[in-house]
Design a protein around this motif. Structure first.
Motif, PDB file in Angstrom:
ATOM      1  N   SER A   1       0.844  -1.189   0.000  1.00  0.00           N
ATOM      2  CA  SER A   1       0.000   0.000   0.000  1.00  0.00           C
ATOM      3  C   SER A   1       0.886   1.249   0.000  1.00  0.00           C
ATOM      4  O   SER A   1       2.070   1.199   0.357  1.00  0.00           O
ATOM      5  CB  SER A   1      -0.906   0.016   1.234  1.00  0.00           C
TER       6      SER A   1
ATOM      7  N   LYS B   1     -19.222   5.254  -6.704  1.00  0.00           N
ATOM      8  CA  LYS B   1     -18.034   4.406  -6.665  1.00  0.00           C
ATOM      9  C   LYS B   1     -16.905   5.089  -5.894  1.00  0.00           C
ATOM     10  O   LYS B   1     -16.169   4.440  -5.147  1.00  0.00           O
ATOM     11  CB  LYS B   1     -17.561   4.083  -8.086  1.00  0.00           C
TER      12      LYS B   1
ATOM     13  N   THR C   1     -17.234   7.276  -3.456  1.00  0.00           N
ATOM     14  CA  THR C   1     -17.566   7.230  -2.028  1.00  0.00           C
ATOM     15  C   THR C   1     -17.288   5.858  -1.442  1.00  0.00           C
ATOM     16  O   THR C   1     -16.703   5.738  -0.356  1.00  0.00           O
ATOM     17  CB  THR C   1     -19.049   7.594  -1.823  1.00  0.00           C
ATOM     18  N   ALA C   2     -17.677   4.804  -2.172  1.00  0.00           N
ATOM     19  CA  ALA C   2     -17.467   3.436  -1.691  1.00  0.00           C
ATOM     20  C   ALA C   2     -15.981   3.103  -1.607  1.00  0.00           C
ATOM     21  O   ALA C   2     -15.526   2.476  -0.642  1.00  0.00           O
ATOM     22  CB  ALA C   2     -18.181   2.452  -2.607  1.00  0.00           C
ATOM     23  N   THR C   3     -15.201   3.539  -2.611  1.00  0.00           N
ATOM     24  CA  THR C   3     -13.762   3.252  -2.627  1.00  0.00           C
ATOM     25  C   THR C   3     -13.041   4.033  -1.536  1.00  0.00           C
ATOM     26  O   THR C   3     -12.116   3.524  -0.900  1.00  0.00           O
ATOM     27  CB  THR C   3     -13.164   3.583  -4.007  1.00  0.00           C
ATOM     28  N   GLN C   4     -13.447   5.266  -1.308  1.00  0.00           N
ATOM     29  CA  GLN C   4     -12.859   6.056  -0.228  1.00  0.00           C
ATOM     30  C   GLN C   4     -13.115   5.408   1.127  1.00  0.00           C
ATOM     31  O   GLN C   4     -12.227   5.359   1.989  1.00  0.00           O
ATOM     32  CB  GLN C   4     -13.419   7.480  -0.262  1.00  0.00           C
ATOM     33  N   LYS C   5     -14.316   4.896   1.300  1.00  0.00           N
ATOM     34  CA  LYS C   5     -14.659   4.235   2.558  1.00  0.00           C
ATOM     35  C   LYS C   5     -13.869   2.946   2.734  1.00  0.00           C
ATOM     36  O   LYS C   5     -13.378   2.634   3.824  1.00  0.00           O
ATOM     37  CB  LYS C   5     -16.162   3.938   2.590  1.00  0.00           C
ATOM     38  N   LYS C   6     -13.700   2.198   1.652  1.00  0.00           N
ATOM     39  CA  LYS C   6     -13.000   0.909   1.712  1.00  0.00           C
ATOM     40  C   LYS C   6     -11.504   1.072   1.943  1.00  0.00           C
ATOM     41  O   LYS C   6     -10.899   0.331   2.713  1.00  0.00           O
ATOM     42  CB  LYS C   6     -13.243   0.143   0.403  1.00  0.00           C
ATOM     43  N   THR C   7     -10.882   2.051   1.267  1.00  0.00           N
ATOM     44  CA  THR C   7      -9.428   2.209   1.324  1.00  0.00           C
ATOM     45  C   THR C   7      -8.957   3.195   2.381  1.00  0.00           C
ATOM     46  O   THR C   7      -7.797   3.150   2.806  1.00  0.00           O
ATOM     47  CB  THR C   7      -8.885   2.672  -0.038  1.00  0.00           C
TER      48      THR C   7
ATOM     49  N   SER D   1      -4.933   0.089  -4.749  1.00  0.00           N
ATOM     50  CA  SER D   1      -6.272  -0.379  -4.362  1.00  0.00           C
ATOM     51  C   SER D   1      -7.351   0.675  -4.613  1.00  0.00           C
ATOM     52  O   SER D   1      -8.536   0.378  -4.530  1.00  0.00           O
ATOM     53  CB  SER D   1      -6.289  -0.802  -2.889  1.00  0.00           C
TER      54      SER D   1
END
Length: 290
Positions: free
Chosen positions: A59, A97, A99-105, A131
């Motif tokens: 990462s 997408k 928002t979801a990626t920011q939350k996940k990563t 990622s």
């Protein structure tokens, strides 16, 4: 209870019901040699297989921890955030997408920038986060990279970038492609200021990133067996109708054909990079050209 459970002695039933389970994530299987490695050992070895030297992905923040001195590291340009200017939508909205990626990563976009030191040598260091949309370059990546260059010029220090990207971000269309010209132009300003730029290409560095900022270093370094190119090998094979040479687009192949300067194992990077930057900056201070 089944008929078999009824006739089994209670001790055997207890052993059957209380099987020891192996916790998930305890082991890692090498993507190259398929050796199963204790995950803690793999991570201690900087995500490098101790058997075959395959370099797994890191990462952005883990890589920054490895490369930069811990007492000097400061993340900068954190206020630059992505905007869905085109209201892009395929199966899902780009905004959703993001928002979801920011939350996940836990990242706002695919580039993390630090001001810091490597073995006491000052640098501005950029790290791609694969990622996050495959490390793709959109408007935020281009803006952060260009502002990082401005900071280098203002402070008269070197620029370091670790690339890990699939290329331009298709959800931003031409705005993404503009970043190739933008980052290349900014790097020209850095060159005119006679400040060094070291580019480290990791697996994978492809598409618009490889065709712009990643291959424009004063010194271009790659990790072992990293995939580096513009189009992927399968796309090229289908286009030209021929089988590609073994190892095509891997860092060893590129080094043999003069596309990169040398290959550097992850464990050696911090010391070697600090040596190179110290030497280039000392030459600059003495009035010598890079």
């Amino acid at each position: 209870m089944s008929w078999l459970d009824k006739i089994l002695p209670s001790r055997i039933r207890a052993n059957k019901d209380n099987k020891a389970s192996v916790p998930e994530g305890l082991w890692h299987k090498c993507a190259s040699c398929e050796t199963v490695i204790y995950r803690a050992e793999f991570e201690k070895n900087l995500n490098v297989c101790p058997k075959c030297n395959h370099h797994g992905r890191l990462s952005a923040r883990k890589r920054a921890d490895v490369i930069l001195d811990s007492d000097s590291k400061l993340e900068i340009l954190t206020d630059i955030k992505p905007v869905d200017m085109l209201n892009f939508k395929d199966k899902d909205k780009y905004k959703d997408k993001l928002t979801a990626t920011q939350k996940k990563t836990g990242e706002t976009d695919a580039l993390v920038v630090y001001e810091g030191k490597i073995n006491s040598v000052p640098v501005i260091a950029c790290f791609f986060e694969y990622s996050f949309f495959g490390g793709s370059m959109g408007s935020v990546v281009g803006e952060k990279f260009s502002k990082a260059i401005n900071r280098c010029i203002d402070d008269s220090i070197a620029l370091l970038c670790f690339s890990a990207s699939g290329g331009a971000r298709m959800q931003e269309s031409l705005f993404s492609l503009f970043q190739m010209a933008k980052t290349s132009s900014s790097l020209n300003k850095l060159s005119e200021s006679r400040l060094p730029y070291i580019s480290v290409l990791t697996d994978p560095t492809m598409g618009g990133v490889s065709a712009s900022l990643a291959m424009l270093g004063d010194i271009n370094i790659a990790e072992p067996n990293a995939l580096i190119g513009f189009a992927g090998p399968r796309v090229i094979e289908q286009t030209v109708g021929e089988k590609l040479p073994n190892g095509f687009q891997r860092s060893e192949f590129l080094q043999d054909h003069g596309a990169i300067d040398f290959i550097l194992n992850r464990s050696e990077q911090k010391n070697k990079l600090s040596e190179i930057i110290r030497l280039l900056m000392s030459n600059l201070n003495e009035g010598k050209t890079i």
